[in-house]
Motif scaffolding. Structure first.
Motif, PDB file in Angstrom:
ATOM      1  N   LYS A 103      17.075  29.310 -29.880  1.00  0.00           N
ATOM      2  CA  LYS A 103      17.895  29.844 -28.792  1.00  0.00           C
ATOM      3  C   LYS A 103      18.548  28.743 -27.974  1.00  0.00           C
ATOM      4  CE  LYS A 103      15.261  34.110 -28.184  1.00  0.00           C
ATOM      5  NZ  LYS A 103      13.995  34.545 -27.548  1.00  0.00           N
ATOM      6  N   GLY A 104      18.238  27.476 -28.302  1.00  0.00           N
ATOM      7  CA  GLY A 104      18.941  26.376 -27.651  1.00  0.00           C
ATOM      8  C   GLY A 104      18.202  25.722 -26.503  1.00  0.00           C
ATOM      9  N   MET A 105      16.925  26.048 -26.336  1.00  0.00           N
ATOM     10  CA  MET A 105      16.154  25.402 -25.267  1.00  0.00           C
ATOM     11  C   MET A 105      16.008  23.912 -25.568  1.00  0.00           C
ATOM     12  SD  MET A 105      14.436  25.539 -22.440  1.00  0.00           S
ATOM     13  CE  MET A 105      14.113  27.266 -22.080  1.00  0.00           C
ATOM     14  N   THR A 106      16.187  23.097 -24.541  1.00  0.00           N
ATOM     15  CA  THR A 106      15.937  21.670 -24.653  1.00  0.00           C
ATOM     16  C   THR A 106      14.424  21.457 -24.557  1.00  0.00           C
ATOM     17  OG1 THR A 106      18.029  21.297 -23.507  1.00  0.00           O
ATOM     18  CG2 THR A 106      16.522  19.413 -23.683  1.00  0.00           C
ATOM     19  N   MET A 107      13.846  20.780 -25.540  1.00  0.00           N
ATOM     20  CA  MET A 107      12.388  20.690 -25.606  1.00  0.00           C
ATOM     21  C   MET A 107      11.911  19.288 -25.951  1.00  0.00           C
ATOM     22  SD  MET A 107      11.927  24.320 -27.712  1.00  0.00           S
ATOM     23  CE  MET A 107      10.345  23.980 -28.399  1.00  0.00           C
ATOM     24  N   VAL A 108      10.833  18.860 -25.278  1.00  0.00           N
ATOM     25  CA  VAL A 108      10.115  17.642 -25.670  1.00  0.00           C
ATOM     26  C   VAL A 108       8.701  18.088 -26.012  1.00  0.00           C
ATOM     27  CG1 VAL A 108       9.321  15.356 -24.987  1.00  0.00           C
ATOM     28  CG2 VAL A 108      11.516  16.221 -24.117  1.00  0.00           C
ATOM     29  N   VAL A 109       8.299  17.831 -27.242  1.00  0.00           N
ATOM     30  CA  VAL A 109       7.055  18.397 -27.755  1.00  0.00           C
ATOM     31  C   VAL A 109       6.156  17.298 -28.306  1.00  0.00           C
ATOM     32  CG1 VAL A 109       6.043  20.062 -29.375  1.00  0.00           C
ATOM     33  CG2 VAL A 109       8.368  20.457 -28.486  1.00  0.00           C
ATOM     34  N   VAL A 110       4.983  17.127 -27.685  1.00  0.00           N
ATOM     35  CA  VAL A 110       3.960  16.259 -28.266  1.00  0.00           C
ATOM     36  C   VAL A 110       3.116  17.132 -29.184  1.00  0.00           C
ATOM     37  CG1 VAL A 110       1.916  14.850 -27.823  1.00  0.00           C
ATOM     38  CG2 VAL A 110       3.866  14.748 -26.251  1.00  0.00           C
ATOM     39  N   THR A 111       3.048  16.785 -30.457  1.00  0.00           N
ATOM     40  CA  THR A 111       2.281  17.620 -31.381  1.00  0.00           C
ATOM     41  C   THR A 111       1.827  16.822 -32.590  1.00  0.00           C
ATOM     42  OG1 THR A 111       2.280  19.691 -32.645  1.00  0.00           O
ATOM     43  CG2 THR A 111       4.327  18.425 -32.664  1.00  0.00           C
ATOM     44  N   HIS A 112       0.751  17.332 -33.208  1.00  0.00           N
ATOM     45  CA  HIS A 112       0.316  16.783 -34.494  1.00  0.00           C
ATOM     46  C   HIS A 112       0.729  17.699 -35.634  1.00  0.00           C
ATOM     47  CE1 HIS A 112      -1.852  13.623 -32.527  1.00  0.00           C
ATOM     48  NE2 HIS A 112      -2.493  14.494 -31.771  1.00  0.00           N
ATOM     49  N   GLU A 113       1.506  18.741 -35.304  1.00  0.00           N
ATOM     50  CA  GLU A 113       1.953  19.685 -36.332  1.00  0.00           C
ATOM     51  C   GLU A 113       3.184  19.117 -37.030  1.00  0.00           C
ATOM     52  OE1 GLU A 113       0.619  22.471 -37.409  1.00  0.00           O
ATOM     53  OE2 GLU A 113      -1.044  22.409 -35.983  1.00  0.00           O
ATOM     54  N   GLU A 165      18.564  19.781 -27.408  1.00  0.00           N
ATOM     55  CA  GLU A 165      17.890  18.958 -28.405  1.00  0.00           C
ATOM     56  C   GLU A 165      16.377  19.212 -28.385  1.00  0.00           C
ATOM     57  OE1 GLU A 165      18.403  14.393 -30.023  1.00  0.00           O
ATOM     58  OE2 GLU A 165      18.404  14.721 -27.884  1.00  0.00           O
ATOM     59  N   VAL A 166      15.763  19.108 -29.556  1.00  0.00           N
ATOM     60  CA  VAL A 166      14.304  19.186 -29.653  1.00  0.00           C
ATOM     61  C   VAL A 166      13.793  17.817 -30.104  1.00  0.00           C
ATOM     62  CG1 VAL A 166      12.320  20.275 -30.771  1.00  0.00           C
ATOM     63  CG2 VAL A 166      14.372  21.641 -30.236  1.00  0.00           C
ATOM     64  N   VAL A 167      13.032  17.176 -29.216  1.00  0.00           N
ATOM     65  CA  VAL A 167      12.466  15.864 -29.516  1.00  0.00           C
ATOM     66  C   VAL A 167      10.959  16.014 -29.665  1.00  0.00           C
ATOM     67  CG1 VAL A 167      12.045  13.544 -28.598  1.00  0.00           C
ATOM     68  CG2 VAL A 167      14.304  14.598 -28.353  1.00  0.00           C
ATOM     69  N   VAL A 168      10.441  15.575 -30.785  1.00  0.00           N
ATOM     70  CA  VAL A 168       8.995  15.626 -31.019  1.00  0.00           C
ATOM     71  C   VAL A 168       8.423  14.225 -30.883  1.00  0.00           C
ATOM     72  CG1 VAL A 168       7.220  15.930 -32.812  1.00  0.00           C
ATOM     73  CG2 VAL A 168       8.915  17.729 -32.419  1.00  0.00           C
ATOM     74  N   ILE A 169       7.311  14.122 -30.150  1.00  0.00           N
ATOM     75  CA  ILE A 169       6.630  12.839 -29.968  1.00  0.00           C
ATOM     76  C   ILE A 169       5.319  12.866 -30.735  1.00  0.00           C
ATOM     77  CG2 ILE A 169       5.566  11.271 -28.291  1.00  0.00           C
ATOM     78  CD1 ILE A 169       7.544  12.329 -26.207  1.00  0.00           C
ATOM     79  N   ILE A 170       5.155  11.881 -31.613  1.00  0.00           N
ATOM     80  CA  ILE A 170       3.903  11.751 -32.340  1.00  0.00           C
ATOM     81  C   ILE A 170       3.304  10.387 -32.019  1.00  0.00           C
ATOM     82  CG2 ILE A 170       4.657  13.277 -34.205  1.00  0.00           C
ATOM     83  CD1 ILE A 170       5.091  10.772 -35.957  1.00  0.00           C
ATOM     84  N   GLY A 171       2.023  10.227 -32.319  1.00  0.00           N
ATOM     85  CA  GLY A 171       1.391   8.935 -32.091  1.00  0.00           C
ATOM     86  C   GLY A 171      -0.103   9.104 -31.921  1.00  0.00           C
ATOM     87  N   PRO A 172      -0.848   8.011 -32.073  1.00  0.00           N
ATOM     88  CA  PRO A 172      -2.307   8.087 -32.015  1.00  0.00           C
ATOM     89  C   PRO A 172      -2.819   8.526 -30.643  1.00  0.00           C
ATOM     90  CG  PRO A 172      -1.569   5.864 -32.618  1.00  0.00           C
ATOM     91  CD  PRO A 172      -0.353   6.658 -32.326  1.00  0.00           C
ATOM     92  N   ILE A 201      14.463  22.599 -19.086  1.00  0.00           N
ATOM     93  CA  ILE A 201      13.834  21.831 -20.164  1.00  0.00           C
ATOM     94  C   ILE A 201      12.372  22.265 -20.247  1.00  0.00           C
ATOM     95  CG2 ILE A 201      13.354  19.899 -18.581  1.00  0.00           C
ATOM     96  CD1 ILE A 201      13.850  18.009 -20.993  1.00  0.00           C
ATOM     97  N   MET A 202      11.836  22.273 -21.458  1.00  0.00           N
ATOM     98  CA  MET A 202      10.431  22.635 -21.642  1.00  0.00           C
ATOM     99  C   MET A 202       9.677  21.448 -22.238  1.00  0.00           C
ATOM    100  SD  MET A 202       9.459  25.942 -20.943  1.00  0.00           S
ATOM    101  CE  MET A 202       8.288  26.508 -22.172  1.00  0.00           C
ATOM    102  N   LEU A 203       8.541  21.128 -21.627  1.00  0.00           N
ATOM    103  CA  LEU A 203       7.686  20.051 -22.116  1.00  0.00           C
ATOM    104  C   LEU A 203       6.398  20.674 -22.669  1.00  0.00           C
ATOM    105  CD1 LEU A 203       7.937  17.707 -18.975  1.00  0.00           C
ATOM    106  CD2 LEU A 203       9.484  17.805 -20.947  1.00  0.00           C
ATOM    107  N   PHE A 204       6.048  20.313 -23.878  1.00  0.00           N
ATOM    108  CA  PHE A 204       4.834  20.840 -24.505  1.00  0.00           C
ATOM    109  C   PHE A 204       3.895  19.683 -24.823  1.00  0.00           C
ATOM    110  CE2 PHE A 204       8.120  23.907 -25.522  1.00  0.00           C
ATOM    111  CZ  PHE A 204       7.488  25.137 -25.463  1.00  0.00           C
ATOM    112  N   ASP A 205       2.658  19.750 -24.316  1.00  0.00           N
ATOM    113  CA  ASP A 205       1.685  18.695 -24.615  1.00  0.00           C
ATOM    114  C   ASP A 205       0.596  19.231 -25.537  1.00  0.00           C
ATOM    115  OD1 ASP A 205       0.226  16.409 -24.735  1.00  0.00           O
ATOM    116  OD2 ASP A 205      -0.238  16.297 -22.596  1.00  0.00           O
ATOM    117  N   GLU A 206       0.748  18.978 -26.817  1.00  0.00           N
ATOM    118  CA  GLU A 206      -0.202  19.446 -27.843  1.00  0.00           C
ATOM    119  C   GLU A 206      -0.597  20.903 -27.641  1.00  0.00           C
ATOM    120  OE1 GLU A 206      -3.251  16.883 -29.200  1.00  0.00           O
ATOM    121  OE2 GLU A 206      -2.337  15.086 -28.380  1.00  0.00           O
TER     122      GLU A 206
END
Ligand code: ADP
Ligand code: MG
Length: 243
Positions: free
Chosen positions: A188-198, A31-38, A160-165
């Motif tokens: 390719k199926g990588m499980t990812m948690v991504v904080v981004t403004h994109e 799963e790819v989960v994107v986190i947004i917020g101020p 799992i891959m974590l991306f912070d902006e």
């Protein structure tokens, strides 16, 4: 579908400042989960709590069936399975690209240098930098450095891959190349948690988007739900500001 990450009622204070106020979150395999917020809402702190770069005050984090809050868990072993990519790359600037990528596999997984270097070449090819194996990091552009940082994280074969902006510090013309690498990983199926403004990336790639504000998840849903049919007033005003 198996659970890759399970966060239950995570709380973190800095002194008397409550920064995470009870975050619960499940992420499935692939799963790819994107986190947004101020800014200042706790997004980085949340990611950092997932591999105990910050130790939470309470709550539970289970990654790939390992409870990392359990004092018996060896956090260094868990960290080997979690790739993290930061806004400011955090590469070793005075080392070559090859050394940056092979350092952890050689030191922590006791990989043979030749094997690790061969793997580094393959990873550099997948991030579009095959010719940069022996380049010094400081000779690379920001976008290239960030792609090396992604290759370095992948070299440990993380679960799992974590991306912070990951694109926030880049010149605009370099953002696309980094996002393309991330899209490819997701495909390719990588499980990812991504904080981004994109938001374009979120709309295209995310399975689920979480809106974090003031240390809490105020709304979550599909990209269509979050961007086209937001309900929470704070989310609506956040989207008005950024879109
Ligand atoms: P975001 O990534 O959403 O911008 P952060 O998680 O970086 O938010 O920060 C959330 C809050 O926690 C901010 O008020 C910030 O000042 C505070 N904070 C973050 N890291 C620390 C720290 N190491 N010590 C004290 N306060 C911190
Ligand atoms: Mg942050």
């Amino acid at each position: 579908m198996s659970l890759k990450l399970q966060v239950t009622d995570l709380k973190k204070n800095f002194g008397s400042n409550p920064v995470l106020k009870g975050i619960s979150l499940d992420v499935n395999d692939n799963e790819v989960v994107v986190i947004i917020g101020p800014s200042g809402s706790g997004k980085s702190t949340l990611l950092r709590c997932l591999n105990h770069l910050e130790v939470p005050n309470s709550g539970k984090v289970v990654i790939d069936n390992v409870d990392i809050s359990d004092p018996k868990t060896d956090i260094n072993v868990v960290r080997q399975n979690i790739g993290m990519v930061f806004q400011h790359f955090n590469l070793f600037k005075n080392l070559s690209v090859a050394d940056n990528i092979t350092l952890a596999p050689i030191a922590l997984k006791h990989e043979d240098k030749a094997v690790a270097t061969e793997q580094a070449k393959e990873l550099l090819t997948t991030v579009g930098l095959a010719e940069k194996l022996n380049a010094k990091v400081q000779s690379l552009s920001g976008g290239q450095q960030q792609r090396v940082a992604i290759a370095r994280a992948l070299a440990m074969n993380p679960k799992i891959m974590l991306f912070d902006e990951p694109t926030s510090a880049l010149d605009p013309e370099m953002v696309g190349d980094v996002l393309a690498v991330m899209k490819d990983l997701a495909k390719k199926g990588m499980t990812m948690v991504v904080v981004t403004h994109e938001m374009g990336f979120a709309k295209e790639v995310a399975d689920r988007v979480l809106f974090v504000d003031d240390g809490q998840i105020l709304e979550e849903g599909t990209p269509d739900h979050i961007f086209e049919h937001p309900e929470n007033p704070c989310l609506k005003s956040f989207l008005d500001k950024i879109l």
